[in-house]
Design an enzyme around this catalytic site. Sequence first.
Site, PDB file in Angstrom:
ATOM      1  N   ASP A 160     -35.979 -31.218 -28.750  1.00 11.69           N
ATOM      2  CA  ASP A 160     -36.265 -32.861 -29.038  1.00 11.69           C
ATOM      3  C   ASP A 160     -35.323 -33.321 -30.220  1.00 11.69           C
ATOM      4  O   ASP A 160     -35.833 -32.966 -31.455  1.00 11.69           O
ATOM      5  CB  ASP A 160     -37.833 -32.700 -29.457  1.00 11.69           C
ATOM      6  CG  ASP A 160     -37.994 -34.109 -29.979  1.00 11.69           C
ATOM      7  OD1 ASP A 160     -37.665 -35.137 -29.765  1.00 11.69           O
ATOM      8  OD2 ASP A 160     -39.111 -34.103 -30.748  1.00 11.69           O
ATOM      9  N   LEU A 161     -34.122 -33.547 -29.724  1.00 12.74           N
ATOM     10  CA  LEU A 161     -33.303 -33.900 -30.829  1.00 12.74           C
ATOM     11  C   LEU A 161     -33.094 -35.499 -30.805  1.00 12.74           C
ATOM     12  O   LEU A 161     -32.222 -36.032 -31.662  1.00 12.74           O
ATOM     13  CB  LEU A 161     -31.760 -33.408 -30.721  1.00 12.74           C
ATOM     14  CG  LEU A 161     -32.070 -31.520 -30.706  1.00 12.74           C
ATOM     15  CD1 LEU A 161     -30.613 -31.063 -30.683  1.00 12.74           C
ATOM     16  CD2 LEU A 161     -32.459 -31.457 -32.076  1.00 12.74           C
ATOM     17  N   ASP A 187     -26.659 -42.687 -30.379  1.00 18.12           N
ATOM     18  CA  ASP A 187     -25.224 -42.806 -31.005  1.00 18.12           C
ATOM     19  C   ASP A 187     -24.318 -43.708 -29.887  1.00 18.12           C
ATOM     20  O   ASP A 187     -25.062 -44.096 -28.940  1.00 18.12           O
ATOM     21  CB  ASP A 187     -24.658 -41.558 -31.441  1.00 18.12           C
ATOM     22  CG  ASP A 187     -23.685 -41.836 -32.498  1.00 18.12           C
ATOM     23  OD1 ASP A 187     -22.711 -42.704 -32.723  1.00 18.12           O
ATOM     24  OD2 ASP A 187     -23.707 -40.805 -33.423  1.00 18.12           O
ATOM     25  N   ASP A 207     -42.983 -27.456 -35.338  1.00 20.58           N
ATOM     26  CA  ASP A 207     -42.145 -28.320 -36.422  1.00 20.58           C
ATOM     27  C   ASP A 207     -42.162 -27.014 -37.706  1.00 20.58           C
ATOM     28  O   ASP A 207     -42.874 -27.205 -38.423  1.00 20.58           O
ATOM     29  CB  ASP A 207     -42.888 -29.260 -36.641  1.00 20.58           C
ATOM     30  CG  ASP A 207     -42.382 -30.287 -35.479  1.00 20.58           C
ATOM     31  OD1 ASP A 207     -41.383 -30.210 -34.880  1.00 20.58           O
ATOM     32  OD2 ASP A 207     -43.129 -31.323 -35.074  1.00 20.58           O
ATOM     33  N   LEU A 267     -31.186 -37.863 -29.433  1.00 18.54           N
ATOM     34  CA  LEU A 267     -30.119 -38.419 -29.599  1.00 18.54           C
ATOM     35  C   LEU A 267     -29.930 -40.196 -29.506  1.00 18.54           C
ATOM     36  O   LEU A 267     -30.601 -40.529 -28.738  1.00 18.54           O
ATOM     37  CB  LEU A 267     -29.160 -38.065 -28.381  1.00 18.54           C
ATOM     38  CG  LEU A 267     -29.054 -36.669 -28.178  1.00 18.54           C
ATOM     39  CD1 LEU A 267     -27.948 -35.914 -27.150  1.00 18.54           C
ATOM     40  CD2 LEU A 267     -28.738 -35.877 -29.492  1.00 18.54           C
ATOM     41  N   THR A 269     -44.350 -42.590 -31.423  1.00 20.33           N
ATOM     42  CA  THR A 269     -45.939 -42.624 -31.399  1.00 20.33           C
ATOM     43  C   THR A 269     -46.600 -42.991 -32.805  1.00 20.33           C
ATOM     44  O   THR A 269     -47.642 -43.324 -32.836  1.00 20.33           O
ATOM     45  CB  THR A 269     -46.657 -41.346 -30.879  1.00 20.33           C
ATOM     46  OG1 THR A 269     -45.959 -40.257 -31.204  1.00 20.33           O
ATOM     47  CG2 THR A 269     -46.603 -41.467 -29.205  1.00 20.33           C
ATOM     48  N   THR A 282     -20.116 -40.344 -28.016  1.00 22.63           N
ATOM     49  CA  THR A 282     -20.719 -39.358 -28.822  1.00 22.63           C
ATOM     50  C   THR A 282     -21.742 -38.551 -28.194  1.00 22.63           C
ATOM     51  O   THR A 282     -21.940 -37.355 -28.049  1.00 22.63           O
ATOM     52  CB  THR A 282     -21.122 -39.975 -30.115  1.00 22.63           C
ATOM     53  OG1 THR A 282     -19.897 -40.542 -30.739  1.00 22.63           O
ATOM     54  CG2 THR A 282     -21.558 -38.895 -31.055  1.00 22.63           C
ATOM     55  N   LYS A 309     -41.623 -26.880 -28.190  1.00 19.24           N
ATOM     56  CA  LYS A 309     -40.704 -27.869 -28.482  1.00 19.24           C
ATOM     57  C   LYS A 309     -39.861 -27.456 -29.757  1.00 19.24           C
ATOM     58  O   LYS A 309     -40.584 -27.207 -30.882  1.00 19.24           O
ATOM     59  CB  LYS A 309     -41.598 -29.349 -28.826  1.00 19.24           C
ATOM     60  CG  LYS A 309     -40.575 -30.399 -29.082  1.00 19.24           C
ATOM     61  CD  LYS A 309     -41.411 -31.697 -29.220  1.00 19.24           C
ATOM     62  CE  LYS A 309     -41.896 -32.158 -30.541  1.00 19.24           C
ATOM     63  NZ  LYS A 309     -40.790 -32.253 -31.425  1.00 19.24           N
ATOM     64  N   GLY A 330     -48.441 -30.686 -31.993  1.00 20.37           N
ATOM     65  CA  GLY A 330     -48.057 -30.136 -33.401  1.00 20.37           C
ATOM     66  C   GLY A 330     -49.099 -29.784 -33.834  1.00 20.37           C
ATOM     67  O   GLY A 330     -49.731 -28.626 -33.943  1.00 20.37           O
ATOM     68  N   ARG A 331     -49.340 -30.412 -35.172  1.00 22.56           N
ATOM     69  CA  ARG A 331     -50.226 -30.029 -36.052  1.00 22.56           C
ATOM     70  C   ARG A 331     -51.578 -29.696 -35.578  1.00 22.56           C
ATOM     71  O   ARG A 331     -52.172 -28.712 -36.150  1.00 22.56           O
ATOM     72  CB  ARG A 331     -50.326 -31.068 -37.325  1.00 22.56           C
ATOM     73  CG  ARG A 331     -48.982 -31.112 -38.137  1.00 22.56           C
ATOM     74  CD  ARG A 331     -48.643 -32.272 -38.626  1.00 22.56           C
ATOM     75  NE  ARG A 331     -48.301 -33.711 -37.963  1.00 22.56           N
ATOM     76  CZ  ARG A 331     -48.165 -34.762 -38.423  1.00 22.56           C
ATOM     77  NH1 ARG A 331     -48.185 -35.066 -39.567  1.00 22.56           N
ATOM     78  NH2 ARG A 331     -48.082 -35.586 -37.428  1.00 22.56           N
ATOM     79  N   PRO A 351     -22.058 -44.345 -26.787  1.00 20.16           N
ATOM     80  CA  PRO A 351     -22.090 -43.426 -25.523  1.00 20.16           C
ATOM     81  C   PRO A 351     -21.136 -42.509 -25.549  1.00 20.16           C
ATOM     82  O   PRO A 351     -21.601 -41.104 -25.065  1.00 20.16           O
ATOM     83  CB  PRO A 351     -21.831 -44.649 -24.409  1.00 20.16           C
ATOM     84  CG  PRO A 351     -22.109 -45.929 -24.977  1.00 20.16           C
ATOM     85  CD  PRO A 351     -22.031 -45.844 -26.441  1.00 20.16           C
TER      86      PRO A 351
HETATM   87  O1  C5P Z   1     -48.020 -32.798 -35.394  1.00 16.74           O
HETATM   88  P1  C5P Z   1     -47.810 -33.662 -34.317  1.00 16.74           P
HETATM   89  O2  C5P Z   1     -48.933 -33.479 -33.215  1.00 16.74           O
HETATM   90  O3  C5P Z   1     -47.942 -35.129 -34.637  1.00 16.74           O
HETATM   91  O4  C5P Z   1     -46.555 -33.772 -33.642  1.00 16.74           O
HETATM   92  C1  C5P Z   1     -45.716 -34.358 -32.663  1.00 16.74           C
HETATM   93  C2  C5P Z   1     -44.371 -34.094 -32.484  1.00 16.74           C
HETATM   94  O5  C5P Z   1     -43.903 -35.086 -31.409  1.00 16.74           O
HETATM   95  C3  C5P Z   1     -43.525 -34.302 -33.348  1.00 16.74           C
HETATM   96  O6  C5P Z   1     -42.814 -32.888 -33.507  1.00 16.74           O
HETATM   97  C4  C5P Z   1     -42.542 -35.517 -33.421  1.00 16.74           C
HETATM   98  O7  C5P Z   1     -41.343 -35.307 -33.883  1.00 16.74           O
HETATM   99  C5  C5P Z   1     -42.812 -35.660 -31.863  1.00 16.74           C
HETATM  100  N1  C5P Z   1     -42.647 -36.994 -31.307  1.00 16.74           N
HETATM  101  C6  C5P Z   1     -43.515 -38.049 -31.606  1.00 16.74           C
HETATM  102  N2  C5P Z   1     -43.433 -39.291 -31.138  1.00 16.74           N
HETATM  103  C7  C5P Z   1     -42.652 -39.543 -30.295  1.00 16.74           C
HETATM  104  C8  C5P Z   1     -41.632 -38.446 -30.025  1.00 16.74           C
HETATM  105  C9  C5P Z   1     -41.718 -37.239 -30.513  1.00 16.74           C
HETATM  106  O8  C5P Z   1     -44.573 -37.674 -32.269  1.00 16.74           O
HETATM  107  N3  C5P Z   1     -42.424 -40.777 -29.729  1.00 16.74           N
END
Ligand code: C5P
Length: 231
Positions: A59-60, A64, A10, A62, A118, A68, A32, A209-210, A66
């Site tokens: 991870d976009l 909208d 990210d 989507l 989440t 589109t 991702k 991520g973080r 059907p």
């Molecule tokens: O930094 P962190 O570990 O919280 O990142 C989690 C990643 O997963 C982020 O990129 C977030 O957009 C993605 N995500 C999420 N929960 C979801 C779907 C995707 O946290 N249900």
Amino acid sequence: MGRDVIIACDFSDAGTTLEFLSRFGERKPFVKIGMELYYSAGPDIVKKIKDLGCRIFLDLKLHDIPNTVKKTAAVLSRLDVDMTNLHAAGGSVMMSAAAEEIKSSGAKTKLIAVTQLTSTSEVALRDELLISASMEETVAAYARLAMKSGLDGVVCSPLEAGKVHAVCSPEFLTVTPGVRFDEESRGDQTRIATPARARELGSDYIVVGRPITASPDPVAAYERCMREFVD
Ligand code: C5P
């Protein structure tokens, strides 16, 4: 596809992302690419990361009408990523349209559905989204709908992975963000688990991520996830 750790890159530009990935040397982590990076760096960043030899989850999310989403799935299938996603809340017609489009394109892309973010708590589910079923029931129902619509799996919390496998099938993929090494660093995530707990709960992929990107030693944090989740 087997159990693996997916790093959520990210970042808001290509340079930072590529510099970050260069630290991983010969390791080829599953990466991702989310909205922040894709909207800033465009399809080029997908190609650049593929050229490094990394697998990609685009991870976009989507969501909208059907038609589109179907046309967008056709465009995304040309990027030939390993995994991409949409929101199950868009409904079965939207999900089937995208699944059919990807399959007919010949791309090997796995299509998965976000059940509930989440970051969403049980309280927000009830008081803001006005969903009276429990989080677990909601996630299970959305997962079943995604499976019936021809998708390959869902994004859910590690806490829900076992339930999803039970109501769908053990092969139906569970891709699980909300991973933390400890409770103190939960940030905006509410339904969290450690990598080791995610493994016990049956997640197929953890999205981290973080805990990796903001670590003083991202490679060590990634290796720790691999050790606790995969090895
Ligand atoms: O930094 P962190 O570990 O919280 O990142 C989690 C990643 O997963 C982020 O990129 C977030 O957009 C993605 N995500 C999420 N929960 C979801 C779907 C995707 O946290 N249900």
